[in-house]
Scaffold this motif. Structure first.
Motif, PDB file in Angstrom:
ATOM      1  N   THR A  48       0.840  -1.203   0.000  1.00 59.34           N
ATOM      2  CA  THR A  48       0.000   0.000   0.000  1.00 59.34           C
ATOM      3  C   THR A  48       0.875   1.254   0.000  1.00 59.34           C
ATOM      4  O   THR A  48       0.639   2.199  -0.753  1.00 59.34           O
ATOM      5  N   LEU A  49       1.925   1.202   0.802  1.00 60.60           N
ATOM      6  CA  LEU A  49       2.853   2.327   0.898  1.00 60.60           C
ATOM      7  C   LEU A  49       3.524   2.580  -0.452  1.00 60.60           C
ATOM      8  O   LEU A  49       3.657   3.715  -0.898  1.00 60.60           O
ATOM      9  N   MET A  50       3.922   1.492  -1.114  1.00 65.60           N
ATOM     10  CA  MET A  50       4.593   1.617  -2.397  1.00 65.60           C
ATOM     11  C   MET A  50       3.648   2.203  -3.453  1.00 65.60           C
ATOM     12  O   MET A  50       4.034   3.067  -4.236  1.00 65.60           O
ATOM     13  N   MET A  51       2.402   1.717  -3.450  1.00 66.48           N
ATOM     14  CA  MET A  51       1.440   2.231  -4.422  1.00 66.48           C
ATOM     15  C   MET A  51       1.162   3.717  -4.177  1.00 66.48           C
ATOM     16  O   MET A  51       0.990   4.491  -5.112  1.00 66.48           O
ATOM     17  N   ALA A  52       1.141   4.089  -2.889  1.00 67.12           N
ATOM     18  CA  ALA A  52       0.920   5.501  -2.543  1.00 67.12           C
ATOM     19  C   ALA A  52       2.091   6.343  -3.038  1.00 67.12           C
ATOM     20  O   ALA A  52       1.903   7.411  -3.615  1.00 67.12           O
ATOM     21  N   LEU A  53       3.303   5.828  -2.855  1.00 68.09           N
ATOM     22  CA  LEU A  53       4.505   6.529  -3.307  1.00 68.09           C
ATOM     23  C   LEU A  53       4.451   6.713  -4.827  1.00 68.09           C
ATOM     24  O   LEU A  53       4.714   7.792  -5.358  1.00 68.09           O
ATOM     25  N   PHE A  54       4.074   5.643  -5.504  1.00 65.78           N
ATOM     26  CA  PHE A  54       3.896   5.632  -6.955  1.00 65.78           C
ATOM     27  C   PHE A  54       2.933   6.753  -7.359  1.00 65.78           C
ATOM     28  O   PHE A  54       3.198   7.552  -8.239  1.00 65.78           O
ATOM     29  N   LEU A  55       1.805   6.827  -6.648  1.00 64.87           N
ATOM     30  CA  LEU A  55       0.779   7.831  -6.937  1.00 64.87           C
ATOM     31  C   LEU A  55       1.322   9.245  -6.710  1.00 64.87           C
ATOM     32  O   LEU A  55       1.123  10.139  -7.537  1.00 64.87           O
ATOM     33  N   PHE A  56       2.051   9.445  -5.608  1.00 62.98           N
ATOM     34  CA  PHE A  56       2.567  10.778  -5.291  1.00 62.98           C
ATOM     35  C   PHE A  56       3.604  11.225  -6.323  1.00 62.98           C
ATOM     36  O   PHE A  56       3.659  12.399  -6.657  1.00 62.98           O
ATOM     37  N   VAL A  57       4.423  10.276  -6.785  1.00 62.15           N
ATOM     38  CA  VAL A  57       5.429  10.626  -7.798  1.00 62.15           C
ATOM     39  C   VAL A  57       4.736  10.983  -9.115  1.00 62.15           C
ATOM     40  O   VAL A  57       5.092  11.956  -9.773  1.00 62.15           O
ATOM     41  N   VAL A  58       3.696  10.204  -9.463  1.00 63.36           N
ATOM     42  CA  VAL A  58       2.946  10.505 -10.685  1.00 63.36           C
ATOM     43  C   VAL A  58       2.307  11.890 -10.579  1.00 63.36           C
ATOM     44  O   VAL A  58       2.381  12.700 -11.514  1.00 63.36           O
ATOM     45  N   LEU A  59       1.701  12.196  -9.439  1.00 71.76           N
ATOM     46  CA  LEU A  59       1.075  13.514  -9.250  1.00 71.76           C
ATOM     47  C   LEU A  59       2.120  14.626  -9.333  1.00 71.76           C
ATOM     48  O   LEU A  59       1.866  15.685  -9.902  1.00 71.76           O
ATOM     49  N   HIS A  60       3.300  14.361  -8.786  1.00 71.91           N
ATOM     50  CA  HIS A  60       4.413  15.304  -8.846  1.00 71.91           C
ATOM     51  C   HIS A  60       4.769  15.596 -10.316  1.00 71.91           C
ATOM     52  O   HIS A  60       4.856  16.752 -10.730  1.00 71.91           O
ATOM     53  N   GLU A  61       4.923  14.523 -11.091  1.00 73.46           N
ATOM     54  CA  GLU A  61       5.292  14.690 -12.506  1.00 73.46           C
ATOM     55  C   GLU A  61       4.163  15.346 -13.299  1.00 73.46           C
ATOM     56  O   GLU A  61       4.413  16.106 -14.229  1.00 73.46           O
ATOM     57  N   LEU A  62       2.911  15.024 -12.914  1.00 74.37           N
ATOM     58  CA  LEU A  62       1.783  15.668 -13.586  1.00 74.37           C
ATOM     59  C   LEU A  62       1.757  17.166 -13.277  1.00 74.37           C
ATOM     60  O   LEU A  62       1.326  17.965 -14.102  1.00 74.37           O
ATOM     61  N   GLY A  63       2.238  17.523 -12.089  1.00 73.95           N
ATOM     62  CA  GLY A  63       2.370  18.944 -11.741  1.00 73.95           C
ATOM     63  C   GLY A  63       3.282  19.659 -12.728  1.00 73.95           C
ATOM     64  O   GLY A  63       2.915  20.687 -13.298  1.00 73.95           O
ATOM     65  N   HIS A  64       4.462  19.052 -12.989  1.00 74.38           N
ATOM     66  CA  HIS A  64       5.380  19.611 -13.999  1.00 74.38           C
ATOM     67  C   HIS A  64       4.676  19.692 -15.350  1.00 74.38           C
ATOM     68  O   HIS A  64       4.752  20.690 -16.053  1.00 74.38           O
ATOM     69  N   SER A  65       3.987  18.579 -15.706  1.00 73.26           N
ATOM     70  CA  SER A  65       3.369  18.476 -17.031  1.00 73.26           C
ATOM     71  C   SER A  65       2.308  19.547 -17.242  1.00 73.26           C
ATOM     72  O   SER A  65       2.278  20.197 -18.291  1.00 73.26           O
ATOM     73  N   MET A  66       1.434  19.740 -16.244  1.00 71.91           N
ATOM     74  CA  MET A  66       0.341  20.700 -16.398  1.00 71.91           C
ATOM     75  C   MET A  66       0.890  22.117 -16.567  1.00 71.91           C
ATOM     76  O   MET A  66       0.401  22.894 -17.374  1.00 71.91           O
ATOM     77  N   MET A  67       1.942  22.425 -15.800  1.00 74.73           N
ATOM     78  CA  MET A  67       2.538  23.750 -15.914  1.00 74.73           C
ATOM     79  C   MET A  67       3.186  23.914 -17.289  1.00 74.73           C
ATOM     80  O   MET A  67       3.091  24.974 -17.907  1.00 74.73           O
ATOM     81  N   ALA A  68       3.826  22.847 -17.770  1.00 69.52           N
ATOM     82  CA  ALA A  68       4.456  22.899 -19.099  1.00 69.52           C
ATOM     83  C   ALA A  68       3.397  23.133 -20.175  1.00 69.52           C
ATOM     84  O   ALA A  68       3.578  23.966 -21.071  1.00 69.52           O
ATOM     85  N   ILE A  69       2.285  22.408 -20.078  1.00 76.79           N
ATOM     86  CA  ILE A  69       1.198  22.550 -21.056  1.00 76.79           C
ATOM     87  C   ILE A  69       0.645  23.972 -21.012  1.00 76.79           C
ATOM     88  O   ILE A  69       0.344  24.577 -22.038  1.00 76.79           O
ATOM     89  N   GLU A  70       0.567  24.510 -19.802  1.00 76.70           N
ATOM     90  CA  GLU A  70       0.116  25.898 -19.605  1.00 76.70           C
ATOM     91  C   GLU A  70       0.959  26.866 -20.444  1.00 76.70           C
ATOM     92  O   GLU A  70       0.465  27.846 -20.971  1.00 76.70           O
ATOM     93  N   TYR A  71       2.245  26.554 -20.577  1.00 75.97           N
ATOM     94  CA  TYR A  71       3.154  27.413 -21.350  1.00 75.97           C
ATOM     95  C   TYR A  71       3.269  26.961 -22.806  1.00 75.97           C
ATOM     96  O   TYR A  71       4.182  27.367 -23.511  1.00 75.97           O
ATOM     97  N   GLY A  72       2.390  26.050 -23.204  1.00 70.91           N
ATOM     98  CA  GLY A  72       2.381  25.625 -24.596  1.00 70.91           C
ATOM     99  C   GLY A  72       3.462  24.626 -24.967  1.00 70.91           C
ATOM    100  O   GLY A  72       3.793  24.472 -26.134  1.00 70.91           O
ATOM    101  N   VAL A  73       4.037  23.949 -23.974  1.00 74.86           N
ATOM    102  CA  VAL A  73       5.073  22.946 -24.244  1.00 74.86           C
ATOM    103  C   VAL A  73       4.409  21.573 -24.290  1.00 74.86           C
ATOM    104  O   VAL A  73       3.631  21.223 -23.401  1.00 74.86           O
ATOM    105  N   ARG A  74       4.699  20.810 -25.341  1.00 71.11           N
ATOM    106  CA  ARG A  74       4.104  19.480 -25.440  1.00 71.11           C
ATOM    107  C   ARG A  74       4.811  18.516 -24.485  1.00 71.11           C
ATOM    108  O   ARG A  74       6.036  18.548 -24.365  1.00 71.11           O
ATOM    109  N   VAL A  75       4.018  17.666 -23.828  1.00 68.19           N
ATOM    110  CA  VAL A  75       4.583  16.683 -22.908  1.00 68.19           C
ATOM    111  C   VAL A  75       4.493  15.312 -23.577  1.00 68.19           C
ATOM    112  O   VAL A  75       3.423  14.895 -23.991  1.00 68.19           O
ATOM    113  N   HIS A  76       5.648  14.635 -23.710  1.00 69.61           N
ATOM    114  CA  HIS A  76       5.642  13.331 -24.376  1.00 69.61           C
ATOM    115  C   HIS A  76       5.147  12.244 -23.437  1.00 69.61           C
ATOM    116  O   HIS A  76       4.160  11.591 -23.704  1.00 69.61           O
TER     117      HIS A  76
END
Ligand code: ZN
Length: 396
Positions: A48-76
């Motif tokens: 459960t802890l590992m899956m939560a960590l997985f989720l938090f890292v994904v949310l972290h990366e999605l944070g970068h991605s959403m901000m990048a998209i906001e600036y018109g940068v494509r996220v691969h």
């Protein structure tokens, strides 16, 4: 390197998991199932802890991605490695402020999650009549609701702190580079951030060796390699930005006239060719199209009937970097190079490979800068002499 597997796609961004992520799973089984003596309950807790960590890292990366998209940068895509996540952006936005915002967006997500968890953690502490921070830390490794809750809180806090370390490839390295580039430009800012990161890595390694910990020197090595790679990538990019595409355009005797037949056009060696009339670009004749039509016995077809009229011409003074980006985005292997509307030659993927090798082959930055300056001056002086004389004859 092993291939990553796409596990889900969010807003067109593929979330991929690297096979080495399995190491983490083995560690969970070993640590929570066997070492801690927790048995099945312990295993479930660890998982459960590992899956939560997985989720938090994904949310972290999605944070970068959403901000990048906001600036018109494509996220691969986003790839999860045992050491964290990596988001692959199409390019970095211009301006340090935007880069800093994208880098900050990841840790900000974890800070927000930690802030949201804090009241729940405190309420739990109150119910257990915890008196100090020590009580919370003692509960960390306890298998159960309290341990899980406090772990989730600390995991996010750790993700914030760890990622803000000012060393590539951590977000802190990017924030440092972005801030420094406001004063000294991106290339020098990168060199500065690379040095800071590598020095920091040496300190981390020394602490690890002193403490008899193997993980820290390993991490430090990873940081040193990543920082070196980042420095190299930026050095290449800025060199390609400085070179003008006209320097490397091939003068192919003004391309081919639209009223020629395919047989006359390929001249024994079919290649991507610009179709021009009176010096103006009308279209492109693609190599694969020539080959296909020759194979189908249509060698008498006129060039005008076969050419691709959706041409994207580039200017003589456009940078090699911009032109390559354009070619990649539009999926074209060649582009006509024009000057004030007149055809000056063709720039192809092969030419780009040549430039890339040339730039990449220079070992020292100083030597490369010197060479680039010399070549640019030479280019400005001569332009494309052959093409100029050719057009003078045509126009006369
Ligand atoms: Zn990050």
């Amino acid at each position: 390197m092993l291939r990553s597997y796409t596990v889900l796609t969010i807003h067109g961004i593929a979330i991929r998991v690297h096979p080495t992520f399995g190491i983490l799973l083995l560690w969970v089984i070993f640590h929570w199932g066997i070492q801690s003596g927790g048995g099945l309950t312990g295993l479930l807790f660890g998982f459960t802890l590992m899956m939560a960590l997985f989720l938090f890292v994904v949310l972290h990366e999605l944070g970068h991605s959403m901000m990048a998209i906001e600036y018109g940068v494509r996220v691969h895509d986003i790839t999860l490695l045992p050491i964290g996540g990596v988001v692959r952006l199409d390019h970095l936005p211009d301006g340090g402020r935007r880069e800093a915002m994208i880098a900050l967006a990841g840790p900000a997500v974890n800070l927000a999650i930690a802030a949201a968890l804090l009241p729940v953690v405190l309420a739990y502490g109150a119910s257990q009549s915890f008196g100090s921070l020590r009580d919370y830390l003692d509960e960390l490794s306890a298998v159960g609701f309290g341990g899980l809750l406090i772990s989730l809180f600390f995991v996010n806090l750790t993700l914030v702190i760890f990622n803000l370390v000012p060393a590539f490839p951590m977000d802190g390295g990017r924030i440092l580079r972005a801030s420094a580039s406001a004063f000294v430009g991106r290339e020098r800012a990168t060199r500065f951030a690379v040095i800071v990161g590598q020095l920091l890595a040496l300190v981390i390694a020394a602490i690890g060796i002193y403490a008899g910990d193997l993980l820290l020197p390993l991490m430090a090595l990873f940081v040193i390699v990543a920082a070196h790679g980042e420095g190299r990538a930026v050095r290449l990019e800025s060199a390609l930005r400085r070179l003008r595409v006209g320097q490397f355009a091939l003068w192919d005797k003004g391309g081919i006239a639209p009223d020629k037949t395919l047989r006359q056009a390929h001249g024994g060696d079919p290649k991507d060719t610009a179709v021009t009339d009176g010096g103006l670009v009308l279209g492109m004749l693609w190599r694969r199209q020539i080959l296909a039509d020759l194979a189908a016995g249509k060698s008498d077809t006129r060039v005008a009937d076969l050419m691709d009229t959706l041409v994207i011409s580039v200017e003589l003074n456009d940078s090699v970097y911009d032109v390559q980006q354009l070619m990649r985005e539009t999926g074209r292997w060649a582009v006509p190079v024009v000057e004030e509307g007149f055809y000056r030659g063709i720039f192809t993927t092969d030419r780009f490979a040549h430039v890339y090798r040339y730039v990449n082959g220079q070992s020292s930055t100083a030597k490369l800068q010197h060479l680039l300056a010399a070549r640019l001056a030479e280019f400005r002086a001569s332009r494309t002499r052959a093409s100029r004389e050719w057009w003078r004859r045509i126009r006369a």
